[in-house]
Each structure stands twice: as C-alpha cells, then as structure tokens.
Design a protein around this motif. Sequence first.
Motif, PDB file in Angstrom:
ATOM      1  N   UNK A  95       0.833  -1.201   0.000  1.00  0.00           N
ATOM      2  CA  UNK A  95       0.000   0.000   0.000  1.00  0.00           C
ATOM      3  C   UNK A  95       0.868   1.252   0.000  1.00  0.00           C
ATOM      4  N   UNK A  96       0.402   2.338  -0.608  1.00  0.00           N
ATOM      5  CA  UNK A  96       1.137   3.602  -0.537  1.00  0.00           C
ATOM      6  C   UNK A  96       1.369   4.013   0.912  1.00  0.00           C
ATOM      7  N   UNK A  97       2.547   4.559   1.186  1.00  0.00           N
ATOM      8  CA  UNK A  97       2.882   4.984   2.552  1.00  0.00           C
ATOM      9  C   UNK A  97       3.379   6.421   2.617  1.00  0.00           C
ATOM     10  N   UNK A  98       3.379   7.129   1.476  1.00  0.00           N
ATOM     11  CA  UNK A  98       3.918   8.488   1.478  1.00  0.00           C
ATOM     12  C   UNK A  98       3.216   9.337   0.422  1.00  0.00           C
ATOM     13  N   UNK A  99       3.127  10.607   0.727  1.00  0.00           N
ATOM     14  CA  UNK A  99       2.760  11.609  -0.265  1.00  0.00           C
ATOM     15  C   UNK A  99       4.065  12.226  -0.745  1.00  0.00           C
ATOM     16  N   UNK A 100       4.316  12.177  -2.025  1.00  0.00           N
ATOM     17  CA  UNK A 100       5.588  12.659  -2.576  1.00  0.00           C
ATOM     18  C   UNK A 100       5.329  13.920  -3.391  1.00  0.00           C
ATOM     19  N   UNK A 101       6.071  14.975  -3.063  1.00  0.00           N
ATOM     20  CA  UNK A 101       5.957  16.222  -3.816  1.00  0.00           C
ATOM     21  C   UNK A 101       6.620  16.061  -5.176  1.00  0.00           C
ATOM     22  N   UNK A 102       5.928  16.507  -6.209  1.00  0.00           N
ATOM     23  CA  UNK A 102       6.440  16.430  -7.574  1.00  0.00           C
ATOM     24  C   UNK A 102       6.859  17.787  -8.115  1.00  0.00           C
ATOM     25  N   UNK A 103       6.133  18.829  -7.728  1.00  0.00           N
ATOM     26  CA  UNK A 103       6.413  20.181  -8.183  1.00  0.00           C
ATOM     27  C   UNK A 103       6.051  21.156  -7.070  1.00  0.00           C
ATOM     28  N   UNK A 104       6.615  22.350  -7.129  1.00  0.00           N
ATOM     29  CA  UNK A 104       6.276  23.407  -6.176  1.00  0.00           C
ATOM     30  C   UNK A 104       6.262  24.744  -6.892  1.00  0.00           C
ATOM     31  N   UNK A 105       5.434  25.646  -6.404  1.00  0.00           N
ATOM     32  CA  UNK A 105       5.399  27.019  -6.918  1.00  0.00           C
ATOM     33  C   UNK A 105       6.563  27.769  -6.281  1.00  0.00           C
ATOM     34  N   UNK A 106       7.670  27.854  -6.985  1.00  0.00           N
ATOM     35  CA  UNK A 106       8.895  28.393  -6.399  1.00  0.00           C
ATOM     36  C   UNK A 106       8.789  29.901  -6.150  1.00  0.00           C
ATOM     37  N   UNK A 107       8.101  30.635  -7.000  1.00  0.00           N
ATOM     38  CA  UNK A 107       7.963  32.078  -6.770  1.00  0.00           C
ATOM     39  C   UNK A 107       7.182  32.346  -5.490  1.00  0.00           C
ATOM     40  N   UNK A 108       6.145  31.536  -5.222  1.00  0.00           N
ATOM     41  CA  UNK A 108       5.386  31.697  -3.983  1.00  0.00           C
ATOM     42  C   UNK A 108       6.245  31.322  -2.785  1.00  0.00           C
TER      43      UNK A 108
END
Length: 336
Positions: A298-311
């Motif tokens: 089963x999935x065990x993590x939320x993984x960030x793929x992108x971020x709003x770098x200017x914010x």
Amino acid sequence: MMGEASQPVGVKKVWLDCDPGHDDALAIILAGYDRRLKLIGVSTVAGNQTVEKVTLNALGVLTAAGLRDIPVAQGQAKPLIRAPQICPAIHGDSGLEFHDGGSMQDYAVGSPVLEKAVLYMHSCISSHAEHERVTLVCTGALTNAALLVTLFPEVLDSIEIVLMGGCMGTGNTGSVAEFNIQSDPEAAKIVFECGVPLTMVPLEVTHRALATPGVLQRLTARPTPFLQLMHKLLLFFAQTYRDVFSFEHPPLHDPLAVFYVACPEAFKVKRMRVDIETCSTLSAGQTVCDIWGQSALAPNATVALEADISTFWEAMISALLKADMVSPLKSPANPV
C-alpha cells in the motif's frame, strides 16, 4: 511568538528536527516567522556536521533571528547502526560558515535543554497535540524521528511527518541516494514504515528553489546587520555548491519542507509506495519510489512532484524581513 491563548485559528504547530547547515538556517527562520505556523521546538541530529556543532548553529540562528524563546534539544550523534558521515565540503568546518569568515556559532547564546532530545520531543509534542496533530518537520537524518516513533508508539496518533529527503532518480551524495536518507537508511526505513501520515519533499523539487542573484539582491536592499548576515551565509553556500556540484546557483533544500506545511496548495503531489534500500553496497539510502503503482504494498507516502517556487520565495523573504525587524543584532561584530 504568540502565546497559546492568542494563536490564530488554522495555525499549524511545528517541531523542526534538523542538522543546521546553511539551508536549515533558513528553514528555522521560515518555521519561526511564517504566519501559518507556530514553531514549538527544535531538535538537532548529526549530519551536515557533528551534533555538537549543529546544536550551536541552531542556537546561533535562533539568537540572530530573535527566536531565543524556542527550546533546542540536542539529539543523536550518530546513525542507528552505521558510521556517521558529515558534509564539510558544502557547509564548512563549523557546519554553518560565512562568505568572509566566521560562523553562526559566533552568535550562539544559551544552551540546549538538559533532557535528551527524543524524551523532550515526546513530552513537548504530546503537550501540544490535544486537538490536532503536531507536524514533525525533518530536514536531516531521520535518526531522532525513528527513535521517537519506536520508543513512544503512542505518538503515532499525535504527529504527521514532513521531510526533506530522498529522490526519485539521481541522488546528490550517492548515485541514487540523497544525503539525509543516505546518512541513516535504517532510521528512514523505520519512519517510512511506521504508519504516520508522511510527506516527502525530494531533490527533484528542492533543486528548483535556487538562490539566484535576484534573490540575493533582495537581501541587500536593506543593509541591516541581520540581512547582511543572511547574505554572507548564502554567498558561502553558493560558492561551495558551485565547487562541488557545479550548480550556478545554490538550491535551498530544507525550507521547502517547512513551506509545504505552511502552503500545501503550492505543491503538486502524488500518493505512492516509497521503500528504503538498506542492504545494497551500491545504493544504500535510495528511496525506491513506486511512481507507476506497480508495488503490491500500500502507498505509505505523499511525494511532492512540483512546487510554486515564486510563492515559496515570497514566503521566505517575508520571513527573513520579519526576523530582521526583531533581530537583536546591533552590528556584524557585536551580535547582541
């Protein structure tokens, strides 16, 4: 810092577990001054330098930034079972050095709490988690976090974990491994499999948060002692990152994990299974990310793929300016 009675609705309580080098310093300041967060404590772990040095760095950052009311607990000096590794090539002999000499340790005032970090983390987090989970933000090796969830399994209902670490492809201090996870793979395995809500902010995201000349210029627009100190900090970091990794501008890894807690809507994420490689001599510390959902687990993590770098940079600069307003620094040579 606001007291409990006046804490705004929706503010998230954060405990920061870190190994203060240059980007950890900015993570501390963002956690301390973002209006959406309440920093309740800082613990240290060996990583960028020895635990004694990074603890002094944490005290120095908190002092310079006007956050001396935040308690600091000194944590583990080495990984659970492996030999310690440090990173002087990037962060210098002290772990947090400046472009023109000196280090953040020169600004340290006070001492860490006498209690061992894991014990103090448990008592402090438990006292703050009556109605909602405390977010444990980890920006170093996961040794303290692994001990916390192992010794005090009851804390699993009181915390969520957001960490800067790991990668989905190319590593930094290993071919496929990122430094924080590689520093203590066994601890990372414990944390990823403990069952708490967990979010991983990997290198693929943090490598985009670059301290460009435009960012540095915003720090020099107001020539105060504190902002000058932050500028010197980033200049040292830029030079070592250029020398070691050939980056034109240095990435600020660790503040992205803090920013995720403050502003999760600024990120694109995906739930997936993440396993930690602990046996291979070639890839110990690799975060094996099941991007395509092929694992039977089963999935065990939320993984960030992108971020709003200017914010992100708007939040980071805002926090630095707030710290500057209350910093006790009188002159670069006279810290308090």
